[in-house]
Design a protein around this motif. Sequence first.
Motif, PDB file in Angstrom:
ATOM      1  N   VAL A  49       0.761  -1.168   0.139  1.00  0.00           N
ATOM      2  CA  VAL A  49      -0.032   0.066   0.128  1.00  0.00           C
ATOM      3  C   VAL A  49       0.936   1.292   0.011  1.00  0.00           C
ATOM      4  N   ILE A  50       0.544   2.173  -0.709  1.00  0.00           N
ATOM      5  CA  ILE A  50       1.144   3.682  -0.840  1.00  0.00           C
ATOM      6  C   ILE A  50       0.130   4.298  -0.238  1.00  0.00           C
ATOM      7  N   LEU A  51       0.246   5.083   0.762  1.00  0.00           N
ATOM      8  CA  LEU A  51      -0.737   5.659   1.723  1.00  0.00           C
ATOM      9  C   LEU A  51      -0.372   7.111   2.013  1.00  0.00           C
ATOM     10  N   ASP A  52      -1.041   7.939   1.601  1.00  0.00           N
ATOM     11  CA  ASP A  52      -1.043   9.467   1.881  1.00  0.00           C
ATOM     12  C   ASP A  52      -1.611   9.757   3.221  1.00  0.00           C
ATOM     13  N   LEU A  53      -0.857  10.625   4.033  1.00  0.00           N
ATOM     14  CA  LEU A  53      -1.531  10.718   5.557  1.00  0.00           C
ATOM     15  C   LEU A  53      -2.556  11.746   5.137  1.00  0.00           C
ATOM     16  N   GLY A  54      -2.886  12.634   4.514  1.00  0.00           N
ATOM     17  CA  GLY A  54      -3.716  13.663   4.358  1.00  0.00           C
ATOM     18  C   GLY A  54      -4.874  13.310   3.744  1.00  0.00           C
ATOM     19  N   MET A  55      -5.538  12.514   4.348  1.00  0.00           N
ATOM     20  CA  MET A  55      -6.897  11.723   3.648  1.00  0.00           C
ATOM     21  C   MET A  55      -8.263  12.515   4.388  1.00  0.00           C
ATOM     22  N   PRO A  56      -9.041  12.612   3.325  1.00  0.00           N
ATOM     23  CA  PRO A  56     -10.408  13.112   3.801  1.00  0.00           C
ATOM     24  C   PRO A  56     -11.123  12.142   4.624  1.00  0.00           C
ATOM     25  N   GLN A  57     -12.137  12.354   5.067  1.00  0.00           N
ATOM     26  CA  GLN A  57     -13.169  11.179   5.750  1.00  0.00           C
ATOM     27  C   GLN A  57     -12.339  10.306   6.946  1.00  0.00           C
ATOM     28  N   THR A  58     -11.475   9.452   6.272  1.00  0.00           N
ATOM     29  CA  THR A  58     -10.831   8.812   7.153  1.00  0.00           C
ATOM     30  C   THR A  58      -9.381   9.076   7.244  1.00  0.00           C
ATOM     31  N   GLU A  59      -8.811   9.923   8.252  1.00  0.00           N
ATOM     32  CA  GLU A  59      -7.504  10.305   8.047  1.00  0.00           C
ATOM     33  C   GLU A  59      -6.403   9.218   7.666  1.00  0.00           C
ATOM     34  N   GLY A  60      -5.302   9.551   7.323  1.00  0.00           N
ATOM     35  CA  GLY A  60      -4.339   8.633   6.909  1.00  0.00           C
ATOM     36  C   GLY A  60      -3.918   7.760   8.326  1.00  0.00           C
ATOM     37  N   HIS A  61      -3.514   8.430   9.613  1.00  0.00           N
ATOM     38  CA  HIS A  61      -3.323   7.651  10.609  1.00  0.00           C
ATOM     39  C   HIS A  61      -4.020   6.519  11.000  1.00  0.00           C
ATOM     40  N   ARG A  62      -5.450   6.974  10.727  1.00  0.00           N
ATOM     41  CA  ARG A  62      -6.685   5.813  11.171  1.00  0.00           C
ATOM     42  C   ARG A  62      -6.407   4.712  10.045  1.00  0.00           C
ATOM     43  N   VAL A  63      -6.318   5.031   8.778  1.00  0.00           N
ATOM     44  CA  VAL A  63      -6.132   4.166   7.936  1.00  0.00           C
ATOM     45  C   VAL A  63      -4.973   2.983   8.123  1.00  0.00           C
ATOM     46  N   LEU A  64      -3.920   3.709   8.456  1.00  0.00           N
ATOM     47  CA  LEU A  64      -2.773   2.752   8.778  1.00  0.00           C
ATOM     48  C   LEU A  64      -3.037   1.920  10.153  1.00  0.00           C
ATOM     49  N   GLN A  65      -3.539   2.446  11.032  1.00  0.00           N
ATOM     50  CA  GLN A  65      -3.985   1.727  12.347  1.00  0.00           C
ATOM     51  C   GLN A  65      -4.936   0.701  12.120  1.00  0.00           C
ATOM     52  N   ALA A  66      -5.987   1.006  11.161  1.00  0.00           N
ATOM     53  CA  ALA A  66      -6.877   0.053  10.961  1.00  0.00           C
ATOM     54  C   ALA A  66      -6.377  -1.248   9.802  1.00  0.00           C
ATOM     55  N   LEU A  67      -5.564  -0.759   8.989  1.00  0.00           N
ATOM     56  CA  LEU A  67      -4.966  -2.069   8.272  1.00  0.00           C
ATOM     57  C   LEU A  67      -4.067  -2.821   9.097  1.00  0.00           C
ATOM     58  N   ARG A  68      -3.339  -2.037   9.952  1.00  0.00           N
ATOM     59  CA  ARG A  68      -2.416  -2.979  11.000  1.00  0.00           C
ATOM     60  C   ARG A  68      -3.180  -3.891  12.002  1.00  0.00           C
ATOM     61  N   ALA A  69      -4.308  -3.384  12.178  1.00  0.00           N
ATOM     62  CA  ALA A  69      -5.291  -4.338  12.802  1.00  0.00           C
ATOM     63  C   ALA A  69      -5.434  -5.942  12.330  1.00  0.00           C
ATOM     64  N   TRP A  70      -5.443  -5.867  11.126  1.00  0.00           N
ATOM     65  CA  TRP A  70      -5.629  -7.171  10.585  1.00  0.00           C
ATOM     66  C   TRP A  70      -4.714  -7.702   9.578  1.00  0.00           C
ATOM     67  N   SER A  71      -3.659  -6.654   8.957  1.00  0.00           N
ATOM     68  CA  SER A  71      -3.002  -7.041   7.985  1.00  0.00           C
ATOM     69  C   SER A  71      -1.312  -6.882   7.923  1.00  0.00           C
ATOM     70  N   LYS A  72      -0.578  -7.653   7.529  1.00  0.00           N
ATOM     71  CA  LYS A  72       0.701  -7.034   7.718  1.00  0.00           C
ATOM     72  C   LYS A  72       1.189  -6.939   6.389  1.00  0.00           C
ATOM     73  N   VAL A  73       0.534  -6.173   5.405  1.00  0.00           N
ATOM     74  CA  VAL A  73       1.003  -5.892   4.090  1.00  0.00           C
ATOM     75  C   VAL A  73       1.842  -4.547   4.183  1.00  0.00           C
ATOM     76  N   PRO A  74       2.853  -4.539   3.505  1.00  0.00           N
ATOM     77  CA  PRO A  74       3.771  -3.424   3.630  1.00  0.00           C
ATOM     78  C   PRO A  74       3.404  -2.068   3.121  1.00  0.00           C
ATOM     79  N   ILE A  75       3.342  -1.060   4.070  1.00  0.00           N
ATOM     80  CA  ILE A  75       2.742   0.089   3.638  1.00  0.00           C
ATOM     81  C   ILE A  75       3.822   1.002   3.638  1.00  0.00           C
ATOM     82  N   ILE A  76       3.853   2.142   2.466  1.00  0.00           N
ATOM     83  CA  ILE A  76       4.829   3.163   2.393  1.00  0.00           C
ATOM     84  C   ILE A  76       3.951   4.469   2.655  1.00  0.00           C
ATOM     85  N   VAL A  77       4.219   5.109   3.630  1.00  0.00           N
ATOM     86  CA  VAL A  77       3.734   6.104   3.702  1.00  0.00           C
ATOM     87  C   VAL A  77       4.092   7.458   2.987  1.00  0.00           C
TER      88      VAL A  77
END
Length: 229
Positions: A49-77
């Motif tokens: 996943v390539i993830l921008d931090l400045g996201m509308p609706q669900t902010e990038g930090h929360r997306v990161l936390q949500a993904l990490r709750a169930w996935s070990k997929v590599p994430i580049i912020v």
Amino acid sequence: MTRILVVDDEPHARKDLQINLQADRYVVDVAADGRQALVEAISNPPDAVILDLGMPQTEGHRVLQALRAWSKVPIIVVSTRSDADEKVAVLDAGADDYVTKPFAMKELLARLRAVLRRRSRAEPSRTIAHIGEWTIDLNSSTVHRADNDGDRLRLTPTEWNVLEILLRHPPGKLVTSRQILRHVWGPGHENKTHYLRIYFASLRRKLEPDPASPRYLLTEPGMGYRFEP
């Protein structure tokens, strides 16, 4: 084919990433906000996943936390925020790498290849690591010369704990100073980075062929440490 999920609210940036990734023969899914990103990640699990931090609706930090709750997929912020504390916080939260905007596309693609390589060679149940002439057995908590099982090296309990947390992570993955300090010394010690300077210097004297120019136990200034096999 390797599937990449691009999460960015800027249409131009999203399209630019999609074109360049597809040119490198990746399958690309895109999301314009955090909620869509999570739906895409569940519906079509990505390889990275390539993830921008400045996201509308669900902010990038929360997306990161949500993904990490169930996935070990590599994430580049990717982010315009260049503050070191921000980078450390994101890496502590589970990101695999952090790239500051604006960036050169070839750098981002190189970092993507690196996290994918680490994922492919990561050994979840890895119990043996090698540093120079030394073999480290994580199950038995022993260190011995690779060519002589009887010639053992003594590490102090704290040296061992610091080394073990680094080796338990995938090779090449950055482990932040805060992660190590919290794991070894406990909550409330996250800012005592001088502890790590002392113990890594000691570990390098014992393990590295050339402690002054370490090859295996590497420092990322202001961020943390990584093990390179």
